[in-house]
Write a protein that holds these residues in place. Structure first.
Motif, PDB file in Angstrom:
ATOM      1  N   LYS A   3     -17.392  42.628   5.166  1.00 56.28           N
ATOM      2  CA  LYS A   3     -17.091  43.484   6.310  1.00 56.28           C
ATOM      3  C   LYS A   3     -17.383  42.669   7.572  1.00 56.28           C
ATOM      4  O   LYS A   3     -18.439  42.053   7.683  1.00 56.28           O
ATOM      5  CB  LYS A   3     -17.991  44.720   6.261  1.00 56.28           C
ATOM      6  N   SER A   4     -16.460  42.651   8.484  1.00 57.20           N
ATOM      7  CA  SER A   4     -16.677  41.884   9.713  1.00 57.20           C
ATOM      8  C   SER A   4     -16.730  42.802  10.915  1.00 57.20           C
ATOM      9  O   SER A   4     -15.984  43.764  11.005  1.00 57.20           O
ATOM     10  CB  SER A   4     -15.549  40.881   9.919  1.00 57.20           C
ATOM     11  N   ASN A   5     -17.634  42.481  11.810  1.00 58.42           N
ATOM     12  CA  ASN A   5     -17.670  43.230  13.065  1.00 58.42           C
ATOM     13  C   ASN A   5     -16.588  42.711  13.988  1.00 58.42           C
ATOM     14  O   ASN A   5     -16.129  41.588  13.849  1.00 58.42           O
ATOM     15  CB  ASN A   5     -19.031  43.053  13.736  1.00 58.42           C
ATOM     16  N   LYS A   6     -16.241  43.535  14.948  1.00 55.81           N
ATOM     17  CA  LYS A   6     -15.203  43.121  15.896  1.00 55.81           C
ATOM     18  C   LYS A   6     -15.770  42.073  16.866  1.00 55.81           C
ATOM     19  O   LYS A   6     -16.913  42.175  17.294  1.00 55.81           O
ATOM     20  CB  LYS A   6     -14.757  44.354  16.687  1.00 55.81           C
ATOM     21  N   GLU A  10     -25.013  34.569  17.135  1.00 56.83           N
ATOM     22  CA  GLU A  10     -24.729  35.804  16.392  1.00 56.83           C
ATOM     23  C   GLU A  10     -23.541  36.535  17.013  1.00 56.83           C
ATOM     24  O   GLU A  10     -22.695  37.063  16.330  1.00 56.83           O
ATOM     25  CB  GLU A  10     -25.941  36.752  16.405  1.00 56.83           C
ATOM     26  N   ASP A  11     -23.499  36.510  18.335  1.00 54.69           N
ATOM     27  CA  ASP A  11     -22.425  37.225  19.024  1.00 54.69           C
ATOM     28  C   ASP A  11     -21.113  36.474  18.939  1.00 54.69           C
ATOM     29  O   ASP A  11     -20.063  37.046  18.766  1.00 54.69           O
ATOM     30  CB  ASP A  11     -22.787  37.426  20.495  1.00 54.69           C
ATOM     31  N   ILE A  12     -21.220  35.143  19.048  1.00 49.55           N
ATOM     32  CA  ILE A  12     -20.021  34.331  19.015  1.00 49.55           C
ATOM     33  C   ILE A  12     -19.297  34.524  17.703  1.00 49.55           C
ATOM     34  O   ILE A  12     -18.089  34.627  17.639  1.00 49.55           O
ATOM     35  CB  ILE A  12     -20.373  32.821  19.104  1.00 49.55           C
ATOM     36  N   GLN A  59     -23.147  28.422   6.115  1.00 54.10           N
ATOM     37  CA  GLN A  59     -22.378  29.657   5.946  1.00 54.10           C
ATOM     38  C   GLN A  59     -20.880  29.400   5.824  1.00 54.10           C
ATOM     39  O   GLN A  59     -20.162  30.183   5.227  1.00 54.10           O
ATOM     40  CB  GLN A  59     -22.713  30.634   7.083  1.00 54.10           C
ATOM     41  N   ILE A  60     -20.427  28.284   6.367  1.00 48.52           N
ATOM     42  CA  ILE A  60     -19.028  27.897   6.131  1.00 48.52           C
ATOM     43  C   ILE A  60     -18.894  27.488   4.656  1.00 48.52           C
ATOM     44  O   ILE A  60     -17.968  27.911   3.963  1.00 48.52           O
ATOM     45  CB  ILE A  60     -18.593  26.741   7.065  1.00 48.52           C
ATOM     46  N   ASP A  61     -19.846  26.696   4.182  1.00 52.81           N
ATOM     47  CA  ASP A  61     -19.819  26.262   2.774  1.00 52.81           C
ATOM     48  C   ASP A  61     -19.849  27.454   1.828  1.00 52.81           C
ATOM     49  O   ASP A  61     -19.194  27.463   0.793  1.00 52.81           O
ATOM     50  CB  ASP A  61     -21.027  25.364   2.461  1.00 52.81           C
ATOM     51  N   GLU A  62     -20.648  28.460   2.189  1.00 45.38           N
ATOM     52  CA  GLU A  62     -20.803  29.628   1.306  1.00 45.38           C
ATOM     53  C   GLU A  62     -19.687  30.654   1.492  1.00 45.38           C
ATOM     54  O   GLU A  62     -19.642  31.648   0.790  1.00 45.38           O
ATOM     55  CB  GLU A  62     -22.164  30.286   1.575  1.00 45.38           C
ATOM     56  N   GLY A  63     -18.832  30.425   2.463  1.00 40.90           N
ATOM     57  CA  GLY A  63     -17.697  31.319   2.679  1.00 40.90           C
ATOM     58  C   GLY A  63     -18.007  32.527   3.541  1.00 40.90           C
ATOM     59  O   GLY A  63     -17.152  33.390   3.736  1.00 40.90           O
ATOM     60  N   ASP A  64     -19.239  32.620   4.031  1.00 39.93           N
ATOM     61  CA  ASP A  64     -19.573  33.743   4.920  1.00 39.93           C
ATOM     62  C   ASP A  64     -18.862  33.587   6.263  1.00 39.93           C
ATOM     63  O   ASP A  64     -18.553  34.562   6.941  1.00 39.93           O
ATOM     64  CB  ASP A  64     -21.082  33.792   5.178  1.00 39.93           C
ATOM     65  N   LEU A  65     -18.668  32.339   6.644  1.00 36.10           N
ATOM     66  CA  LEU A  65     -17.886  32.049   7.847  1.00 36.10           C
ATOM     67  C   LEU A  65     -16.652  31.283   7.418  1.00 36.10           C
ATOM     68  O   LEU A  65     -16.709  30.473   6.491  1.00 36.10           O
ATOM     69  CB  LEU A  65     -18.693  31.193   8.830  1.00 36.10           C
ATOM     70  N   TYR A  66     -15.561  31.550   8.056  1.00 36.37           N
ATOM     71  CA  TYR A  66     -14.318  30.873   7.679  1.00 36.37           C
ATOM     72  C   TYR A  66     -13.440  30.713   8.909  1.00 36.37           C
ATOM     73  O   TYR A  66     -13.576  31.446   9.895  1.00 36.37           O
ATOM     74  CB  TYR A  66     -13.581  31.637   6.577  1.00 36.37           C
ATOM     75  N   GLY A 109     -16.102  35.867  10.497  1.00 29.44           N
ATOM     76  CA  GLY A 109     -17.158  36.245   9.567  1.00 29.44           C
ATOM     77  C   GLY A 109     -18.367  36.738  10.323  1.00 29.44           C
ATOM     78  O   GLY A 109     -18.329  36.845  11.549  1.00 29.44           O
ATOM     79  N   ASN A 110     -19.396  37.067   9.593  1.00 30.45           N
ATOM     80  CA  ASN A 110     -20.623  37.545  10.240  1.00 30.45           C
ATOM     81  C   ASN A 110     -21.704  36.491  10.122  1.00 30.45           C
ATOM     82  O   ASN A 110     -22.106  36.115   9.031  1.00 30.45           O
ATOM     83  CB  ASN A 110     -21.089  38.854   9.591  1.00 30.45           C
TER      84      ASN A 110
END
Lengths: 142, 144
Positions: A3-6, A137-139, B119-126, B136-137
């Protein structure tokens, strides 16, 4: 599924204030310095040599080459002439920063999106360069 | 008002280093508008432990000859740079490790870069399809 925040885009009045203090002439100087540096960097790359080898070959300190391509140097005509001589190109070719070829190389011109601060600089180009500034975190919350 | 690391950097130094702040801001503006974040505009930084583990991610914007102000950032590609903080780098010191305040800033940006990298490696960020945005978060954890 994650789930992603806006995403939030936040203005930076602090940066805007500084940018408003920079005159169009100062900005043009910076642009030209950086474009010439980029051009020199591309021409060195096109020789197939690393900057270190290029420096060694021409009996220069590597730090001098780094300064040429750093976007910070205020070049004199004499220095530009020397660089074009070493690169085997005419000075006019060295200064050809707006050629078609160059525009293709610089394929990322566009609104400067500053994440978290979200300052957006208008640009005639279509693609984007994102220059983000923390809070991370915000970025990154999209 | 919420401040970014870069906002804080400006606020901390705009009185003492006004010319440097303007110069840095104008270069960042040009990176966004005309040249992109080409590697040649940045000087690799970070300690060897970090670089061995994560590669070249931490950079400083090159100083002008007269400048005594250094800005650190995470350069993820030619199109994405995360600006951090920085500080006064007297010409008397060679390395950021020689200055407590600069060390603090570099360590801070290394912590963020390590989190992002993991987190890029783990796929949380893409990356977005155009490779211009990280999605991602983001979760913050400490770099060991």
């Amino acid at each position: 599924m994650n789930k992603s925040n806006k995403a939030r885009i936040i203005d930076s009045p602090i940066l805007d204030e500084i940018l408003n203090e920079i005159s169009p002439l100062e900005m043009e100087r910076t642009k030209n310095r950086m474009q010439i540096s980029a051009r020199i960097d591309d021409l060195i790359k096109s020789t197939g040599e690393s900057k270190t080898n290029f420096a060694k070959k021409h009996k220069k300190k590597p730090s001098e080459i780094s300064r040429w391509v750093s976007g910070t140097q205020n070049f004199t005509i004499d220095v530009l002439t020397e660089i074009s001589f070493l690169l085997g190109v005419e000075l006019s070719e060295l200064l050809q920063c707006d050629s078609k070829e160059k525009k293709e190389l610089i394929g990322y011109q566009a609104p400067l999106v500053i994440g978290n601060i979200g300052a957006s600089f208008p640009s005639p180009f279509n693609r984007a360069v994102s220059v983000y500034t923390g809070n991370m975190e915000d970025i990154l919350s999209n | 008002m919420e401040l970014s690391l870069f906002d804080t950097f400006i606020l901390e130094h705009r009185d003492s280093f006004k010319d440097e702040i303007k110069e840095i801001s104008s270069r960042i503006s040009q990176i966004g508008k005309t040249t992109g974040a080409r590697e040649n505009f940045f000087k690799p930084e970070g300690d060897s432990k970090f670089r061995n583990r994560y590669g070249d991610l931490i950079y400083a914007l090159y100083d002008t000859k007269k400048s005594k102000l250094r800005l650190y950032c995470i350069r993820l590609s030619n199109v994405v740079v995360i600006l951090g903080g920085g500080g006064h780098k007297p010409k008397s010191i060679q390395k950021w490790q020689d200055d407590e305040k600069l060390s603090e800033k570099v360590n801070e940006i290394m912590r963020y870069a390590s989190c992002i990298s993991k987190q890029i490696d783990e796929g949380d960020l893409y990356w977005s399809e155009d490779k211009c945005k990280l999605r991602g978060n983001f979760r913050k954890f400490d770099y060991e």
